[in-house]
Design an enzyme around this catalytic site. Structure first.
Site, mmCIF file in Angstrom:
data_model
loop_
_atom_site.group_PDB
_atom_site.id
_atom_site.type_symbol
_atom_site.label_atom_id
_atom_site.label_comp_id
_atom_site.label_asym_id
_atom_site.label_seq_id
_atom_site.Cartn_x
_atom_site.Cartn_y
_atom_site.Cartn_z
ATOM 1 N N SER A 139 20.862 3.444 8.206
ATOM 2 C CA SER A 139 19.781 4.219 7.602
ATOM 3 C C SER A 139 19.500 3.680 6.214
ATOM 4 O O SER A 139 20.395 3.132 5.552
ATOM 5 C CB SER A 139 20.177 5.698 7.500
ATOM 6 O OG SER A 139 19.229 6.432 6.732
ATOM 7 N N TYR A 152 26.454 11.951 4.540
ATOM 8 C CA TYR A 152 25.615 11.098 5.385
ATOM 9 C C TYR A 152 25.406 9.733 4.738
ATOM 10 O O TYR A 152 25.553 8.692 5.401
ATOM 11 C CB TYR A 152 24.267 11.777 5.621
ATOM 12 C CG TYR A 152 23.344 11.009 6.538
ATOM 13 C CD1 TYR A 152 23.576 10.973 7.912
ATOM 14 C CD2 TYR A 152 22.240 10.324 6.044
ATOM 15 C CE1 TYR A 152 22.732 10.275 8.762
ATOM 16 C CE2 TYR A 152 21.386 9.626 6.887
ATOM 17 C CZ TYR A 152 21.641 9.601 8.244
ATOM 18 O OH TYR A 152 20.808 8.905 9.083
#
Length: 273
Positions: A139, A152
């Site tokens: 990501s 995350y």
């Protein structure tokens, strides 16, 4: 549409995973689906029952992933494409001790889960002497830490570094390693976000760009490219200015808050009294 003969996809229940599976099945590939939502995967398998196998392992369970790989290798042979797509997302607050379980589980799925996906296929893919691709879905959140999203961001930053290491190790072989850095995709993981999501991309378009990029040999693929340019532009700002911009945005919902997506295997400490 790039042609792959045998593919393995984890996280096949989510928006991107389902889109990848549909496009690979449409191209005539044999596809192994890994995920926890059996009905969703069965709907995909119904598109081409003779070319699809379904498994429901926890990607952080090495033994379960090895069993899935053994079945795949026995029945279909060595895959030429392995996509470690399984992932979870959620807000994180360091001051709250119960959120440490969130970080642990996120690291298990987002980081360890990629290694446990690749590991049981790696020797067979190397020994085959054929070309093959290992794809890890990271990501742009792994490029820089964001307030309220430490778990995350850490999991994806760690994944990017792991993929760099694996890529270097496999340079002498016919295997390639691809780092996918999506920005915002229109999936269940972003459905609860209340902040701006520039460059929001649909899963079908993202899957198409991902597969095309892997077939072209691109080692780093940003989805969409313009979100990568925006992130790079922001990184040129002084850190204090960058932080101030991010602090002004609403935060991602934490586990068990309204709008949060479930994290498999996570207990519910916030629900206890």
């Amino acid at each position: 549409m790039p042609t792959f003969q045998r593919a393995v996809i984890t996280g096949a229940c989510g928006g991107l995973g389902q889109a990848l599976a549909r496009q690979l099945l449409d191209s005539g590939a044999q596809v192994v689906l890994g995920g926890l939502n059996l009905p969703a995967m069965q709907a995909l398998a119904d598109l081409a029952p003779e070319r699809c196998r379904i498994f429901t392992p926890d990607v952080s369970d090495a033994q379960a992933m090895q069993a899935m790989a053994a079945d795949c290798l026995q029945h279909w042979g060595v895959p030429d494409l392995v996509i470690a797509n399984a992932g979870v997302a959620g807000g994180f607050e360091t001051s709250d001790p119960v959120d440490l379980a969130v970080m642990r589980r996120m690291l298990e799925i987002n980081l360890l889960g990629v290694a446990t996906t690749f590991q049981p296929f790696l020797s067979a893919m190397q020994d085959s002497g054929q070309r093959g691709a290992l794809v890890g879905v990271a990501s742009v959140a792994g490029w820089r830490g964001m307030p309220g999203n430490g778990a995350y961001c850490a999991s994806k930053a760690g994944l990017i570094a792991y993929l760099q290491s694996l890529r270097a190790e496999l340079r002498p072989t016919r295997l390639t390693v691809h780092t996918i850095s999506p920005g915002y995709l229109r999936t269940a993981l972003t459905a609860g976000n209340t902040f701006a999501m520039p460059g929001l991309l649909g899963p079908d378009e993202a899957a198409r760009d991902l597969l095309r990029g892997v077939a072209q040999g691109r080692e780093h693929i940003v989805l969409p490219r313009r979100i990568g340019w925006l992130s790079q532009a922001l990184s040129l700002l002084p850190a204090r200015w960058h932080d101030r911009i991010l602090l002004g945005q609403p935060r991602k919902p934490r586990a068990h808050q309204a709008g949060a997506t479930p994290i498999p295997g996570l207990s519910h400490p916030h629900d206890k009294t």
